[in-house]
Design a protein around this motif. Structure first.
Motif, PDB file in Angstrom:
ATOM      1  N   LYS A 601     -41.271  -6.832 -37.637  1.00 57.01           N
ATOM      2  CA  LYS A 601     -42.311  -6.064 -36.969  1.00 57.01           C
ATOM      3  C   LYS A 601     -41.776  -5.404 -35.700  1.00 57.01           C
ATOM      4  N   ALA A 602     -41.995  -4.095 -35.580  1.00 56.02           N
ATOM      5  CA  ALA A 602     -41.646  -3.354 -34.374  1.00 56.02           C
ATOM      6  C   ALA A 602     -42.890  -3.180 -33.521  1.00 56.02           C
ATOM      7  N   VAL A 603     -42.763  -3.469 -32.225  1.00 54.52           N
ATOM      8  CA  VAL A 603     -43.903  -3.339 -31.312  1.00 54.52           C
ATOM      9  C   VAL A 603     -43.624  -2.334 -30.193  1.00 54.52           C
ATOM     10  N   GLY A 604     -42.427  -1.751 -30.212  1.00 55.22           N
ATOM     11  CA  GLY A 604     -42.089  -0.730 -29.223  1.00 55.22           C
ATOM     12  C   GLY A 604     -40.950   0.123 -29.728  1.00 55.22           C
ATOM     13  N   ARG A 605     -40.911   1.382 -29.261  1.00 54.45           N
ATOM     14  CA  ARG A 605     -39.825   2.283 -29.645  1.00 54.45           C
ATOM     15  C   ARG A 605     -39.426   3.114 -28.431  1.00 54.45           C
ATOM     16  N   GLU A 606     -38.124   3.231 -28.222  1.00 52.63           N
ATOM     17  CA  GLU A 606     -37.631   3.997 -27.081  1.00 52.63           C
ATOM     18  C   GLU A 606     -37.300   5.429 -27.509  1.00 52.63           C
ATOM     19  N   GLU A 607     -37.873   6.372 -26.816  1.00 50.04           N
ATOM     20  CA  GLU A 607     -37.590   7.792 -27.024  1.00 50.04           C
ATOM     21  C   GLU A 607     -37.479   8.457 -25.667  1.00 50.04           C
ATOM     22  N   ASN A 608     -36.386   9.209 -25.464  1.00 47.47           N
ATOM     23  CA  ASN A 608     -36.144   9.888 -24.190  1.00 47.47           C
ATOM     24  C   ASN A 608     -36.187   8.895 -23.022  1.00 47.47           C
ATOM     25  N   HIS A 609     -35.567   7.736 -23.249  1.00 52.47           N
ATOM     26  CA  HIS A 609     -35.449   6.690 -22.232  1.00 52.47           C
ATOM     27  C   HIS A 609     -36.806   6.132 -21.790  1.00 52.47           C
ATOM     28  N   LYS A 610     -37.798   6.239 -22.650  1.00 51.85           N
ATOM     29  CA  LYS A 610     -39.120   5.700 -22.346  1.00 51.85           C
ATOM     30  C   LYS A 610     -39.616   4.906 -23.538  1.00 51.85           C
ATOM     31  N   LEU A 611     -40.132   3.690 -23.272  1.00 49.86           N
ATOM     32  CA  LEU A 611     -40.637   2.841 -24.352  1.00 49.86           C
ATOM     33  C   LEU A 611     -42.119   3.101 -24.565  1.00 49.86           C
ATOM     34  N   SER A 612     -42.473   3.357 -25.806  1.00 59.97           N
ATOM     35  CA  SER A 612     -43.884   3.498 -26.162  1.00 59.97           C
ATOM     36  C   SER A 612     -44.236   2.422 -27.184  1.00 59.97           C
ATOM     37  N   LYS A 613     -45.444   1.916 -27.116  1.00 58.23           N
ATOM     38  CA  LYS A 613     -45.872   0.877 -28.049  1.00 58.23           C
ATOM     39  C   LYS A 613     -46.078   1.456 -29.441  1.00 58.23           C
ATOM     40  N   VAL A 614     -45.577   0.729 -30.428  1.00 59.81           N
ATOM     41  CA  VAL A 614     -45.785   1.092 -31.828  1.00 59.81           C
ATOM     42  C   VAL A 614     -46.114  -0.182 -32.596  1.00 59.81           C
ATOM     43  N   TYR A 615     -46.631  -0.019 -33.783  1.00 60.73           N
ATOM     44  CA  TYR A 615     -46.884  -1.154 -34.677  1.00 60.73           C
ATOM     45  C   TYR A 615     -46.404  -0.739 -36.056  1.00 60.73           C
ATOM     46  N   GLU A 616     -45.131  -1.049 -36.329  1.00 61.84           N
ATOM     47  CA  GLU A 616     -44.506  -0.623 -37.579  1.00 61.84           C
ATOM     48  C   GLU A 616     -43.828  -1.797 -38.267  1.00 61.84           C
ATOM     49  N   ILE A 617     -43.767  -1.742 -39.581  1.00 64.47           N
ATOM     50  CA  ILE A 617     -43.007  -2.698 -40.370  1.00 64.47           C
ATOM     51  C   ILE A 617     -41.650  -2.074 -40.657  1.00 64.47           C
ATOM     52  N   LEU A 618     -40.585  -2.665 -40.110  1.00 65.63           N
ATOM     53  CA  LEU A 618     -39.246  -2.122 -40.307  1.00 65.63           C
ATOM     54  C   LEU A 618     -38.626  -2.569 -41.617  1.00 65.63           C
ATOM     55  N   ASP A 619     -39.007  -3.751 -42.098  1.00 66.15           N
ATOM     56  CA  ASP A 619     -38.359  -4.306 -43.291  1.00 66.15           C
ATOM     57  C   ASP A 619     -39.169  -5.487 -43.790  1.00 66.15           C
ATOM     58  N   GLU A 620     -39.050  -5.784 -45.072  1.00 64.48           N
ATOM     59  CA  GLU A 620     -39.616  -6.985 -45.682  1.00 64.48           C
ATOM     60  C   GLU A 620     -38.641  -7.492 -46.736  1.00 64.48           C
ATOM     61  N   PHE A 621     -38.518  -8.800 -46.842  1.00 61.81           N
ATOM     62  CA  PHE A 621     -37.640  -9.373 -47.863  1.00 61.81           C
ATOM     63  C   PHE A 621     -38.016 -10.830 -48.084  1.00 61.81           C
ATOM     64  N   ASP A 622     -37.487 -11.409 -49.159  1.00 65.74           N
ATOM     65  CA  ASP A 622     -37.765 -12.803 -49.511  1.00 65.74           C
ATOM     66  C   ASP A 622     -36.468 -13.549 -49.763  1.00 65.74           C
ATOM     67  N   ILE A 623     -36.485 -14.846 -49.524  1.00 67.45           N
ATOM     68  CA  ILE A 623     -35.424 -15.725 -49.989  1.00 67.45           C
ATOM     69  C   ILE A 623     -36.077 -16.823 -50.819  1.00 67.45           C
ATOM     70  N   TYR A 624     -35.287 -17.395 -51.759  1.00 69.60           N
ATOM     71  CA  TYR A 624     -35.843 -18.331 -52.727  1.00 69.60           C
ATOM     72  C   TYR A 624     -35.085 -19.662 -52.680  1.00 69.60           C
ATOM     73  N   PRO A 625     -35.683 -20.721 -53.229  1.00 75.31           N
ATOM     74  CA  PRO A 625     -35.044 -22.037 -53.167  1.00 75.31           C
ATOM     75  C   PRO A 625     -33.632 -22.027 -53.741  1.00 75.31           C
ATOM     76  N   ARG A 626     -32.773 -22.835 -53.135  1.00 68.65           N
ATOM     77  CA  ARG A 626     -31.392 -22.928 -53.587  1.00 68.65           C
ATOM     78  C   ARG A 626     -31.306 -23.637 -54.938  1.00 68.65           C
ATOM     79  N   ASP A 627     -30.360 -23.221 -55.752  1.00 59.36           N
ATOM     80  CA  ASP A 627     -30.058 -23.908 -57.007  1.00 59.36           C
ATOM     81  C   ASP A 627     -28.996 -24.947 -56.713  1.00 59.36           C
ATOM     82  N   LEU A 628     -29.413 -26.182 -56.519  1.00 58.58           N
ATOM     83  CA  LEU A 628     -28.486 -27.242 -56.124  1.00 58.58           C
ATOM     84  C   LEU A 628     -27.815 -27.925 -57.312  1.00 58.58           C
ATOM     85  N   GLU A 629     -28.195 -27.534 -58.531  1.00 60.54           N
ATOM     86  CA  GLU A 629     -27.623 -28.186 -59.711  1.00 60.54           C
ATOM     87  C   GLU A 629     -26.305 -27.548 -60.137  1.00 60.54           C
ATOM     88  N   ASN A 630     -26.053 -26.313 -59.707  1.00 59.07           N
ATOM     89  CA  ASN A 630     -24.827 -25.597 -60.109  1.00 59.07           C
ATOM     90  C   ASN A 630     -23.918 -25.364 -58.917  1.00 59.07           C
TER      91      ASN A 630
END
Length: 630
Positions: A601-630
């Motif tokens: 989650k992004a809550v701020g962005r700098e443009e022209n050396h000034k920070l403005s508040k934003v509410y953006e999703i930069l990325d989403e991903f998942d990780i899953y349980p390890r396979d411990l048998e192999n």
């Protein structure tokens, strides 16, 4: 008189909800199997047969930790520990060629240690002090070490030398013989200060009396003062409730052990402290070291004081008279919400938290807060709304770790988050391995390195978290021990997920980025199926997936942004999955059935050396349980 005051405090605290709470740089962690205790001191022997803690009960402050031996220049390890009696514990081991027996016998004011081995010629005893800035004295057969609220004397009559080499070391080549065995022995005695120890051992030839006062001429008690001759410490003593303090030795200056206090002047037997009239928080209360049944509440005030905590209606007294307080709240129920209040004088501050125990929970990751406190405040305010169980920081919390005032900026701007969400940090290069870092935080479980906190690991539900120090040089003894500890820890865990955190990232799409440990640690991460690795250091966001391991760089916590991703230095790696620069951001991890889902989650962005508040999703991903048998 001082003992009478403490006795009164102990009796009074018994009338409310209270506990024994040890507060050194390393806490007293009672090993239920191997503890020696009387009315004055308590010692804990670890499962490895080595002395883990020695504490003075009156001050509730640890004296030493991480004690170990070498016999004939080979390190001693133990395989069997035995409780012989209420006052004696024996440990049995070897230095590789010879059998060794160590006996720990509790005395009225400390511990007597005896080391036995057949035909042994040389013993070296090492231990590290458990404090910020200890002071050392050598006198006859005595070595004195003064810490913040405790002093200890090591009496090693046959020691040939004593010096500090990463640890305090004593060497003896003069054993006594008991049958076929060589015997080395020494004592560790604990008291309030070096002056009290010298008095106990009959080493004082005379005493000079002073009075410690504030600027309104009122006596100040329980302040530890160092008498100096030039820059050399001569004696250390503690004022009583009348402000009276006694020194032995010739000096021309004074200093205080407490880094938050200042001496205004001294003359005519008076030491005047520049104490503020109004008490206030230097570090607003924050939470650290969360587990299923305890948490640490930590804060700092501008003048010495005791404190009271109220947790779900229960009253907890912290009678340690100091500016810094770290209070362990234990005997809590798992997966339970708690509301509390910290009271110091007329100061009051709310805290709240939930203990671990749920399999489903939310945690936060961010890093590189450093310089821009207004940016840090913005991101902490937003993270405080997430209702997460805890927050992980990927390092570079402050601009310069040895600068005390910067820690106040960090904790005060982050107060909305840290008063409700316990913080577990990684040490970065800007911390400079400063002792304030180790004072400020407590991991859920002790690990290794300096103060047993430089690297550590802990479990939360189905996830095993490992925190490392990537600022350590790889080809050093410390680097070797950390890697050895890492592999042992990875091999031991059977959790469904393993998340590793350290400051310097292994990979970046910006050219010219390298990192020690990359080859060794990445190989271990692949071998033991690490789920994800989180880093900071580079002040933007990147994600990579290499050899089955997810690598995430999150360095958007408030430090000046890096824009290498938008420059000619960029060269995208084939295993790069996401990248964004110029965003104030954090990562939310949601542990669910069958996966951990991450949202950046992004809550701020700098443009022209000034920070403005934003509410953006930069990325989403998942990780899953390890396979411990192999």
């Amino acid at each position: 008189m001082r003992s009478k005051i403490i006795t009164f405090l102990l009796i009074f605290s018994a009338m409310v909800f209270s506990f024994v709470n040890f507060k050194g740089m390393t806490p007293f962690v009672e090993n239920e199997k191997f503890v020696l205790s009387n009315e004055n001191v308590v010692a804990s022997i670890g499962n490895d047969g080595l002395l883990e803690n020695l504490a003075l009960k009156e001050t509730m402050f640890d004296a030493i930790y991480n004690m170990y031996f070498t016999l004939d220049k080979s390190k001693v390890s133990f395989k069997k520990i035995e409780v012989v009696s209420n006052e004696k514990i024996a440990a049995y081991g070897t230095n590789g060629t010879k059998d060794v027996r160590v006996e720990y016998v509790l005395t009225q004011n400390g511990l007597h240690v005896s080391v036995f081995s057949e035909e042994a010629k040389e013993l070296r005893m090492f231990f590290k002090e458990s404090d910020l800035d200890p002071i050392f004295f050598k006198e006859k057969n005595y070595t004195f070490i003064q810490c913040r609220h405790v002093a200890y004397g090591v009496i090693f009559p046959n020691a040939l030398s004593m010096y500090r080499i990463g640890a305090l070391m004593f060497m003896s080549r003069k054993p006594v013989f008991v049958g076929n065995y060589s015997k080395f022995e020494f004592d560790i005695v604990v008291d309030w200060d070096v002056h009290s120890l010298r008095e106990k051992f009959g080493l004082l030839e005379y005493q000079d009396k002073y009075v410690v006062l504030d600027t309104e001429n009122k006596p100040v008690g329980n302040v530890t003062v160092v008498l100096l001759k030039g820059d050399k410490p001569v004696d250390v003593s503690t004022s009583n409730f009348k402000g009276e303090i006694y020194f032995s030795g010739v000096g021309d200056n004074f200093k205080l052990l407490n880094e938050d206090l200042k001496i205004k002047n001294f003359s005519n037997g008076k030491i005047v402290l520049n104490l503020p009239k109004k008490i206030r928080f230097l570090w607003q209360p924050y939470l650290t070291g969360l587990s299923t049944d305890n948490v640490y509440v930590t804060f700092k005030v501008n003048r010495p004081s005791t404190a009271v905590l109220f947790i779900n209606g229960k009253k907890i007294e912290d009678n340690l008279y100091d500016t810094f307080h770290m209070v362990k709240i234990d005997d809590l129920s798992l997966s339970t919400n708690y509301e509390g209040e910290v009271v110091v004088g007329r100061l009051k501050e709310k805290i709240s938290f939930k203990t671990a125990g749920d399999k489903k929970y939310k945690f936060l990751v961010y890093g590189d807060t450093r310089t821009n406190t207004d940016w840090h405040e913005i991101i902490c305010n937003e993270m405080s709304k997430e209702n997460a169980l805890f927050v992980l920081h990927t390092g570079d919390l402050v601009e310069s770790g040895p600068q005390l005032f910067e820690w106040g900026l960090f904790f005060n701007t982050g107060h909305p988050l840290f008063s409700t969400t316990p913080i577990m940090p990684v040490i970065g290069n800007h911390e400079h391995n400063a002792v304030y870092y180790y004072q400020a935080f407590m991991p859920p479980k002790m690990g290794g390195g300096d103060f047993l906190k430089q690297w550590y690991s802990f479990d939360m539900g189905d996830v095993h978290y490992i925190v490392l120090d990537s600022d350590v040089q790889e080809n050093t003894t410390l680097g070797f021990y950390q890697t050895q500890w890492l592999e042992k820890d990875l091999k031991k865990t059977k959790k469904a997920y393993v998340i590793v955190l350290f400051h310097h990232p292994f990979f970046s799409n910006v050219k010219g980025r390298g990192q020690e440990f990359r080859e060794k640690w990445h190989e271990l991460f692949v071998k033991y199926k690490v789920s994800a690795v989180f880093n900071g250091h580079i002040h933007h966001y990147e994600r990579f997936f290499k050899d089955g391991v997810m690598y995430v760089t999150t360095g958007g916590g408030g430090a000046p942004f890096g824009y290498g991703l938008y420059s000619s230095d960029v060269s995208y790696l084939p295993f790069s999955k996401a990248a964004a620069a110029g965003y104030l951001h954090y990562v939310v991890g949601s542990v669910k059935d069958g996966s951990i889902h991450f949202v950046v989650k992004a809550v701020g962005r700098e443009e022209n050396h000034k920070l403005s508040k934003v509410y953006e999703i930069l990325d989403e991903f998942d990780i899953y349980p390890r396979d411990l048998e192999n």
